[in-house]
Design a protein around this motif. Structure first.
Motif, PDB file in Angstrom:
ATOM      1  N   TYR A 122      -6.034  -5.237  -1.324  1.00 19.28           N
ATOM      2  CA  TYR A 122      -7.114  -4.577  -0.575  1.00 19.28           C
ATOM      3  C   TYR A 122      -8.359  -5.462  -0.573  1.00 19.28           C
ATOM      4  CZ  TYR A 122      -4.299  -0.318  -1.061  1.00 19.28           C
ATOM      5  OH  TYR A 122      -3.296   0.603  -1.022  1.00 19.28           O
ATOM      6  N   GLY A 143       0.820  -1.206   0.000  1.00 22.30           N
ATOM      7  CA  GLY A 143       0.000   0.000   0.000  1.00 22.30           C
ATOM      8  C   GLY A 143       0.856   1.259   0.000  1.00 22.30           C
ATOM      9  N   GLU A 144       1.922   1.263   0.783  1.00 22.11           N
ATOM     10  CA  GLU A 144       2.820   2.424   0.799  1.00 22.11           C
ATOM     11  C   GLU A 144       3.508   2.596  -0.548  1.00 22.11           C
ATOM     12  OE1 GLU A 144       3.952   2.183   5.570  1.00 22.11           O
ATOM     13  OE2 GLU A 144       5.257   1.261   4.065  1.00 22.11           O
ATOM     14  N   GLU A 145       3.870   1.497  -1.172  1.00 24.35           N
ATOM     15  CA  GLU A 145       4.492   1.573  -2.497  1.00 24.35           C
ATOM     16  C   GLU A 145       3.499   2.098  -3.537  1.00 24.35           C
ATOM     17  OE1 GLU A 145       6.668  -1.376  -5.729  1.00 24.35           O
ATOM     18  OE2 GLU A 145       6.615  -1.943  -3.617  1.00 24.35           O
ATOM     19  N   TYR A 146       2.258   1.646  -3.454  1.00 23.12           N
ATOM     20  CA  TYR A 146       1.232   2.115  -4.377  1.00 23.12           C
ATOM     21  C   TYR A 146       1.034   3.626  -4.239  1.00 23.12           C
ATOM     22  CZ  TYR A 146      -3.419   2.733  -6.446  1.00 23.12           C
ATOM     23  OH  TYR A 146      -4.491   3.163  -7.189  1.00 23.12           O
ATOM     24  N   GLN A 147       0.998   4.123  -3.004  1.00 24.35           N
ATOM     25  CA  GLN A 147       0.820   5.561  -2.777  1.00 24.35           C
ATOM     26  C   GLN A 147       2.025   6.347  -3.311  1.00 24.35           C
ATOM     27  OE1 GLN A 147      -1.964   6.970  -1.798  1.00 24.35           O
ATOM     28  NE2 GLN A 147      -2.916   4.939  -1.575  1.00 24.35           N
ATOM     29  N   ARG A 148       3.233   5.812  -3.131  1.00 26.79           N
ATOM     30  CA  ARG A 148       4.425   6.488  -3.665  1.00 26.79           C
ATOM     31  C   ARG A 148       4.361   6.564  -5.182  1.00 26.79           C
ATOM     32  NH1 ARG A 148       7.271   3.322   0.099  1.00 26.79           N
ATOM     33  NH2 ARG A 148       8.041   1.944  -1.555  1.00 26.79           N
ATOM     34  N   ASP A 149       3.953   5.451  -5.825  1.00 30.84           N
ATOM     35  CA  ASP A 149       3.851   5.452  -7.283  1.00 30.84           C
ATOM     36  C   ASP A 149       2.807   6.459  -7.760  1.00 30.84           C
ATOM     37  OD1 ASP A 149       5.767   3.510  -7.313  1.00 30.84           O
ATOM     38  OD2 ASP A 149       4.506   1.926  -8.182  1.00 30.84           O
ATOM     39  N   GLN A 150       1.697   6.553  -7.023  1.00 30.74           N
ATOM     40  CA  GLN A 150       0.662   7.519  -7.394  1.00 30.74           C
ATOM     41  C   GLN A 150       1.186   8.953  -7.309  1.00 30.74           C
ATOM     42  OE1 GLN A 150      -2.783   6.752  -8.419  1.00 30.74           O
ATOM     43  NE2 GLN A 150      -1.526   4.948  -8.807  1.00 30.74           N
ATOM     44  N   LYS A 151       1.941   9.254  -6.265  1.00 31.05           N
ATOM     45  CA  LYS A 151       2.486  10.605  -6.095  1.00 31.05           C
ATOM     46  C   LYS A 151       3.511  10.933  -7.177  1.00 31.05           C
ATOM     47  CE  LYS A 151       1.725  10.906  -1.117  1.00 31.05           C
ATOM     48  NZ  LYS A 151       2.351  10.958   0.239  1.00 31.05           N
ATOM     49  N   PRO A 178      -9.044   0.223  -2.912  1.00 29.42           N
ATOM     50  CA  PRO A 178      -7.985   0.880  -2.133  1.00 29.42           C
ATOM     51  C   PRO A 178      -8.494   1.747  -0.981  1.00 29.42           C
ATOM     52  CG  PRO A 178      -8.203   1.892  -4.291  1.00 29.42           C
ATOM     53  CD  PRO A 178      -9.061   0.665  -4.309  1.00 29.42           C
ATOM     54  N   SER A 179      -9.808   1.973  -0.930  1.00 30.14           N
ATOM     55  CA  SER A 179     -10.347   2.715   0.224  1.00 30.14           C
ATOM     56  C   SER A 179     -10.568   1.783   1.416  1.00 30.14           C
ATOM     57  CB  SER A 179     -11.667   3.387  -0.150  1.00 30.14           C
ATOM     58  OG  SER A 179     -12.692   2.427  -0.388  1.00 30.14           O
TER      59      SER A 179
END
Length: 302
Positions: free
Chosen positions: A264, A244-252, A269-270
């Motif tokens: 999830y 999840g942290e990696e997914y958020q980094r990729d999104q940013k 993802p929510s």
């Protein structure tokens, strides 16, 4: 018995807060016991997180495990405080005269580079060659597995059309192999990579055994026939939050990374992440320590 780590290593307090049994070095020296000596070459950028992941899965065994941390000298890490590296890590020149019961080579975010273009490739080759005579069993993870298969056996990596990202189902070819003792017929494991090794390339090498595979994620566990080398193409050591942290980094970063598959609840993802791989990760590392390290290593390396 616990994993034995430096008293001030950040992972110690993090794991103790999870009720994971770890022992500081000051207490460990009072015990008259021959611990397993495990070396970890940490090539991941977030080194403190990776330390914690690996120490967590190494701790669930009756064996006392003494850990040393290694970094390459030909690459300067940018995401870990220099004082942490000075305090807890050694370079190859400092340890090359020693012998170890087990050795772990982590993954690294350099998959899309040719191996020869990685800044520390020459040094890593020397370390991998050294491991064949100074280590009882070496476990390679993700890119570390691809690097080991390429260096030792000439197996190439192939770029995927999109990032393989999520938690995938796997099956075991030979359930009698000690490394997978206790595994279910089908089990889950996380992957996060842009490249792959292929089954047909592995099967061409007589000295290799493909032990676990996945319809979606491809070869997962590969062994040398003498069990001195283990290659894991995924990340069983990941904790609940890592993908999840990696997914958020990729999104940013504006990357087009898809939602991590089967991660999830309902692939939403929510919603909260669902851990499907923890028990098999613990089994994998415990079995490796017991059957491939403890049962095989000499009591006195000299």
């Amino acid at each position: 018995m616990p994993v034995n780590i430096p008293d001030l290593l950040p992972a110690k307090s993090l794991l103790e807060a999870e009720n994971v049994f770890v022992m500081g070095e000051s207490r460990a020296v009072t015990q008259d016991i021959r611990p397993l000596r495990i070396l970890i070459l940490n090539l991941m950028p977030l080194k403190i997180k990776t330390e914690t992941h690996l120490l967590r899965v190494l701790s669930n065994t009756p064996l006392q495990v003494e850990v040393e941390l290694l970094i390459t000298s030909t690459h300067t890490p940018k995401n870990t405080p220099s004082q942490h590296l000075i305090s807890f890590y050694k370079t190859f020149d400092e340890i090359k005269g020693k012998n170890y019961d087990g050795f772990i080579i982590t993954g690294a975010p350099v998959e899309l580079l040719d191996f020869e273009k990685v800044t520390y490739w020459n040094e890593l080759q020397k370390i991998m060659d050294w491991s064949k005579t100074h280590v009882t069993s070496t476990l390679h993870i993700c890119w570390g597995a691809q690097a080991g298969l390429y260096h030792h056996y000439g197996i190439p990596k192939h770029e995927l059309p999109a990032k393989l990202f999520g938690v995938f189902e796997h099956f075991v070819y030979d359930p009698t192999e000690p490394l997978v003792r206790g595994f279910d017929d089908l089990f889950w494991a996380p992957h996060s990579r842009y490249t792959e090794v292929r089954k047909e390339d592995i099967e061409k090498v007589d000295n290799l055994i493909l032990l676990a595979d996945s319809e979606e994620a491809g070869p997962y566990i590969i062994l040398s026939k003498d069990r001195s080398q283990v290659f894991i193409t995924g990340h069983p050591e990941y904790d609940k939050l890592t993908l999840g942290e990696e997914y958020q980094r990729d999104q940013k970063k504006g990357l087009s990374t898809a939602i991590p598959k089967n991660y999830y609840l309902n692939d939403d993802p929510s919603k909260e992440a669902v851990v499907r791989w923890r028990s098999h990760a613990q089994l994998l590392y415990s079995n490796w320590l017991n059957y491939y390290v403890y049962q095989s290593t000499p009591y006195d390396w000299s």
